[in-house]
Design an enzyme around this catalytic site. Structure first.
Site, PDB file in Angstrom:
ATOM      1  N   ASN A   1      -4.594  36.631   3.532  1.00 19.27           N
ATOM      2  CA  ASN A   1      -3.819  36.533   4.759  1.00 19.27           C
ATOM      3  C   ASN A   1      -4.365  37.593   5.716  1.00 19.27           C
ATOM      4  OD1 ASN A   1      -1.931  36.441   6.768  1.00 19.27           O
ATOM      5  ND2 ASN A   1      -0.139  36.724   5.429  1.00 19.27           N
TER       6      ASN A   1
ATOM      7  N   ARG B   1      -4.241  31.716   4.422  1.00 22.78           N
ATOM      8  CA  ARG B   1      -3.117  31.379   5.295  1.00 22.78           C
ATOM      9  C   ARG B   1      -3.657  31.298   6.726  1.00 22.78           C
ATOM     10  NH1 ARG B   1       1.561  35.077   7.817  1.00 22.78           N
ATOM     11  NH2 ARG B   1       2.817  33.377   8.597  1.00 22.78           N
TER      12      ARG B   1
ATOM     13  N   HIS C   1       6.139  29.173   9.508  1.00 24.90           N
ATOM     14  CA  HIS C   1       6.719  29.482   8.188  1.00 24.90           C
ATOM     15  C   HIS C   1       6.737  28.241   7.303  1.00 24.90           C
ATOM     16  CE1 HIS C   1       9.391  32.969   9.918  1.00 24.90           C
ATOM     17  NE2 HIS C   1       8.239  33.442   9.476  1.00 24.90           N
TER      18      HIS C   1
ATOM     19  N   ARG D   1      11.591  39.848  17.994  1.00 25.46           N
ATOM     20  CA  ARG D   1      11.492  38.705  18.923  1.00 25.46           C
ATOM     21  C   ARG D   1      12.870  38.210  19.316  1.00 25.46           C
ATOM     22  NH1 ARG D   1       7.904  35.436  14.957  1.00 25.46           N
ATOM     23  NH2 ARG D   1       6.410  37.070  14.477  1.00 25.46           N
TER      24      ARG D   1
ATOM     25  N   GLU E   1       5.105  32.543  -0.683  1.00 19.94           N
ATOM     26  CA  GLU E   1       4.104  31.801   0.093  1.00 19.94           C
ATOM     27  C   GLU E   1       2.732  31.840  -0.582  1.00 19.94           C
ATOM     28  OE1 GLU E   1       5.918  34.097   3.299  1.00 19.94           O
ATOM     29  OE2 GLU E   1       5.199  32.543   4.654  1.00 19.94           O
TER      30      GLU E   1
END
Ligand code: ADP
Length: 396
Positions: free
Chosen positions: A9, A90, A179, A240, A383
């Site tokens: 990642n 990813r 996601h 965010r 993940e």
């Protein structure tokens, strides 16, 4: 059979890696190199001997991956003994083009590069990670797993924004969702926990980490999701804002003389919990809230209220719901968030059991009351395992 996958990642100044057994999900090792390009890059490697931490200048993602390979040599496990079967990457934005994992070749790298305008923070780093890994592991199959892929099943009415048609046709302005790897993994686990096939269950999945998103899953497929063109839309997150009136940009530009870049930066990095309470770590927020801090309390309330609105909306989208699933750092570890976001929803058949909800556990579990028509589940996401499984499925 050898099922070990090196999962990578790559971020703009970091590179995370884990070596995963795709059959069991077990991580033989994992690590992260942070502050790539700075004088004091930090490399942490977790292997069979525990954590090894080094600080040294690491100039590039290529040097970061070399440092990781060195750490496997020094601290184990030995890559020669384990024999990696594939490398899984990813990749954040796959646009409307990728709904499945893809073997990485020059064409794939060109396609992900073309999507950089949609994910200027993420896709360039992902491209760098893929190029570096192809150079250092030229003999291994490499697979790109997209964060957007799971949401490619959204129906047109869910992904279309009510804006001039040209925005979509010329610039790709639509909901993509993110996601996806986590939502896919957790949805499959939820079906297993309920003792049914993925196609037999409707779920509302709440991924609450630093980034947060909600997904409505019908019969194993994503039918709506809260993040949009970018990961800014939807739930309140660590830094965010999530949803807000799109006129805010024009208003602030006019009234405060801010540039679009400044406003974009503030909405992505200085809003959410950080904007409301001054910091984005949920554990710290919880401590302050418990000590009676009003700003922390308001941040918590806004955060949970937004989740509840999405639960209501996605309940309506799905018609019937078998389970509401909480995952990621906050979702797995904050009983207070689970309670506050589902409180008052008895009429929808959603009832939490306080004792189960408050018990701490790292296992997938139900926290709903006996007889609650809708199950409330807490399921750890993974993940890396999902990326490893998808990489093996494509290459084995
Ligand atoms: P990422 O999106 O970066 O993968 P995580 O899923 O690890 O993030 O979630 C990080 C968030 O989870 C942080 O806000 C962190 O404070 C929060 N978190 C982790 N552990 C707990 C806990 N025990 N209680 C409340 N929040 C927690």
């Amino acid at each position: 059979m050898n099922d070990h996958v090196l999962v990578i990642n790559a971020g703009s100044s970091s590179l995370k890696y884990s070596l995963i057994d795709a059959s069991s999900g077990e991580a033989a090792a994992s690590g992260v190199v942070e502050r790539i390009g700075e004088q004091e890059s930090v490399h942490r490697h977790h292997g069979p001997e525990g954590e090894a931490r080094t600080t040294q200048p690491i100039a590039s993602h290529e040097d970061a991956l070399r440092a990781a390979i060195d750490a496997f040599g020094k601290h184990g496990p030995s890559l020669d003994d384990l024999e990696i079967a594939a490398v899984g990457h990813r990749v954040v934005h796959g646009g409307a083009r990728f709904s499945d994992p893809v073997l990485i070749d020059d064409d794939l790298i060109a396609a992900v590069t073309e999507l950089v305008p949609l994910a200027p923070l993420h896709n360039p780093a992902n491209v760098e990670g893929m190029q570096v890994a192809r150079r250092l592991f030229p003999e291994l199959p490499q697979v790109a797993v997209f964060d957007t892929a799971f949401h490619q099943t959204l129906p047109e009415e869910a992904y279309t924004y009510a804006v001039p048609r040209e925005w979509l046709d010329e610039y790709g302005v639509r909901r993509y969702g993110f996601h996806g790897t986590s939502h896919a993994f957790v949805s499959a686990e939820a079906a297993r926990l309920l003792g049914r096939g993925p196609a037999e269950v409707n779920l509302i999945v709440l991924h609450l980490g630093n980034g947060c998103s909600a997904t409505a899953v019908r019969g194993g497929q994503s039918v709506d999701t809260s993040m949009g063109l970018t990961p800014l839309e939807g739930l309140v997150m660590g830094t965010r804002s999530g949803d807000l009136d799109p006129a805010v940009h024009a208003y602030l530009a006019r009234e405060a003389g801010r540039s679009l870049d400044e406003i974009d930066h503030q909405l992505n990095f200085e809003s959410g919990l950080k904007g409301l309470a001054g910091q984005n770590d949920f554990r710290e927020l919880t401590r302050r809230q418990e000590a009676g801090d009003e700003r922390a309390q308001l941040a918590f309330d806004v955060y949970c209220y937004r989740i509840k609105k999405y639960v209501g909306a996605y309940y309506a989208v799905l018609g019937t719901v078998d389970a509401i699933v909480f995952t990621a750092g906050v979702g797995q570890h904050s009983p207070a968030v689970r309670t506050a976001s589902l409180t008052g929803l008895d009429a929808l058949g959603i009832r939490i059991d306080a004792e189960r909800n408050n018990a701490s556990s790292d296992q997938a579990r139900a926290v709903s009351a006996d007889g609650s028509p809708v199950a409330v589940l807490v399921i750890p996401t993974n993940e890396e395992w999902e990326i490893a499984r998808q990489a093996i499925a494509l290459t084995a």
